[in-house]
Design a protein around this motif. Sequence first.
Motif, PDB file in Angstrom:
ATOM      1  N   GLU A 120       0.833  -1.209   0.000  1.00 14.64           N
ATOM      2  CA  GLU A 120       0.000   0.000   0.000  1.00 14.64           C
ATOM      3  C   GLU A 120       0.866   1.257   0.000  1.00 14.64           C
ATOM      4  N   ILE A 121       1.967   1.199   0.739  1.00 16.63           N
ATOM      5  CA  ILE A 121       2.897   2.332   0.747  1.00 16.63           C
ATOM      6  C   ILE A 121       3.498   2.538  -0.637  1.00 16.63           C
ATOM      7  N   SER A 122       3.897   1.445  -1.274  1.00 12.17           N
ATOM      8  CA  SER A 122       4.500   1.531  -2.614  1.00 12.17           C
ATOM      9  C   SER A 122       3.524   2.112  -3.624  1.00 12.17           C
ATOM     10  N   ASN A 123       2.260   1.712  -3.514  1.00 12.09           N
ATOM     11  CA  ASN A 123       1.261   2.189  -4.476  1.00 12.09           C
ATOM     12  C   ASN A 123       0.969   3.678  -4.321  1.00 12.09           C
ATOM     13  N   LEU A 124       1.256   4.232  -3.146  1.00 10.57           N
ATOM     14  CA  LEU A 124       1.037   5.657  -2.939  1.00 10.57           C
ATOM     15  C   LEU A 124       2.185   6.497  -3.495  1.00 10.57           C
ATOM     16  N   ASN A 125       3.293   5.879  -3.807  1.00  5.93           N
ATOM     17  CA  ASN A 125       4.416   6.584  -4.435  1.00  5.93           C
ATOM     18  C   ASN A 125       4.248   6.519  -5.954  1.00  5.93           C
ATOM     19  N   PHE A 126       3.312   7.324  -6.457  1.00  9.40           N
ATOM     20  CA  PHE A 126       2.947   7.245  -7.865  1.00  9.40           C
ATOM     21  C   PHE A 126       3.836   8.133  -8.727  1.00  9.40           C
ATOM     22  N   GLY A 127       3.654   8.014 -10.034  1.00  4.44           N
ATOM     23  CA  GLY A 127       4.526   8.701 -10.985  1.00  4.44           C
ATOM     24  C   GLY A 127       3.934   9.936 -11.613  1.00  4.44           C
ATOM     25  N   THR A 136       1.408  10.438 -13.547  1.00  6.30           N
ATOM     26  CA  THR A 136       0.998  10.340 -14.949  1.00  6.30           C
ATOM     27  C   THR A 136      -0.456  10.777 -15.092  1.00  6.30           C
ATOM     28  N   PHE A 137      -0.831  11.111 -16.314  1.00  4.02           N
ATOM     29  CA  PHE A 137      -2.210  11.528 -16.595  1.00  4.02           C
ATOM     30  C   PHE A 137      -3.183  10.407 -16.247  1.00  4.02           C
ATOM     31  N   GLU A 138      -2.829   9.171 -16.619  1.00  4.99           N
ATOM     32  CA  GLU A 138      -3.722   8.039 -16.405  1.00  4.99           C
ATOM     33  C   GLU A 138      -3.969   7.774 -14.926  1.00  4.99           C
ATOM     34  N   GLU A 139      -2.953   8.006 -14.102  1.00  2.00           N
ATOM     35  CA  GLU A 139      -3.097   7.719 -12.674  1.00  2.00           C
ATOM     36  C   GLU A 139      -4.148   8.604 -12.009  1.00  2.00           C
ATOM     37  N   GLN A 140      -4.417   9.757 -12.576  1.00  2.52           N
ATOM     38  CA  GLN A 140      -5.400  10.649 -11.985  1.00  2.52           C
ATOM     39  C   GLN A 140      -6.812  10.066 -12.037  1.00  2.52           C
ATOM     40  N   PHE A 141      -7.009   9.057 -12.878  1.00  2.00           N
ATOM     41  CA  PHE A 141      -8.334   8.455 -13.037  1.00  2.00           C
ATOM     42  C   PHE A 141      -8.453   7.098 -12.358  1.00  2.00           C
ATOM     43  N   GLN A 142      -7.399   6.646 -11.711  1.00  2.00           N
ATOM     44  CA  GLN A 142      -7.439   5.346 -11.040  1.00  2.00           C
ATOM     45  C   GLN A 142      -8.220   5.445  -9.742  1.00  2.00           C
ATOM     46  N   LEU A 143      -8.958   4.392  -9.427  1.00  2.00           N
ATOM     47  CA  LEU A 143      -9.788   4.348  -8.225  1.00  2.00           C
ATOM     48  C   LEU A 143      -8.903   4.254  -6.980  1.00  2.00           C
ATOM     49  N   ASP A 144      -9.215   5.086  -5.981  1.00  2.00           N
ATOM     50  CA  ASP A 144      -8.513   5.036  -4.701  1.00  2.00           C
ATOM     51  C   ASP A 144      -9.145   3.927  -3.859  1.00  2.00           C
ATOM     52  N   LYS A 145      -8.406   2.856  -3.630  1.00  2.00           N
ATOM     53  CA  LYS A 145      -8.948   1.687  -2.936  1.00  2.00           C
ATOM     54  C   LYS A 145      -8.531   1.615  -1.470  1.00  2.00           C
TER      55      LYS A 145
END
Length: 229
Positions: free
Chosen positions: A87-94, A96-105
């Motif tokens: 979960e910590i790793s997934n919060l260190n995002f890059g 990107t434009f696409e990541e702005q639309f990913q669901l926060d789980k």
Amino acid sequence: MDREKLFASSLEMIDELKQEIINSNIIDCGPRLELVEQCIYISFDHGMAVNHLLTVDLPVQSLVLLRSQFEAVVRSYWLLFIASNNEISNLNFGYTFEEQFQLDKYPMVSEMLDKLSKADLLAKPVIDHLCAFKKIHLKQLNSFVHTGKQSFTRDTMGFSDEMLTILMRQSNNLITVAAQIMLAHSVPDNQKFINYLTGKYRQCFYLDEDVDLKTKARVEKYFSDGYLK
């Protein structure tokens, strides 16, 4: 102290606390603590905004931010003690434009508090206070966020000076709860600064001894009778 001076003193307190953290030598604990620190500064900014909104007579808007501030504080403790490495790793995002639309789980505030309260933590007294805050205030704060009944009621009725002062003090409580994490990871451990700050700015905090016991008993009775579940 009149309300205007009290709010000015509150903002002075927040600035002093923030500078103390900035000037502290914080242990490098990797990406987990980096995310916690980000979360804490977000909660600080929310708290400053709550104070500023109160000074310009926008209490409904300040309550919306108080809800966000509360969740940011809870999230910081969840990140520190409960979140998995994945979960910590997934919060260190890059970014990107696409990541702005990913669901926060990630878990909501109730689930985070439930996991924190069940864990055997030295921070249990802090967690207990956060759980109590959630129990008493979260439904009302959610109503303000979603423009529910509380928004319409308070927009018509307004707020007494006492209510606004308590709101400011509770926001400041959350600020120090967040700051405690960073001060605990400083070298040397500087958590004692919180005691110094609450002494210097005592009127800016809502402590256990400030709670009206009759009001507390009345609220607890509503819960025990099943009205506020």
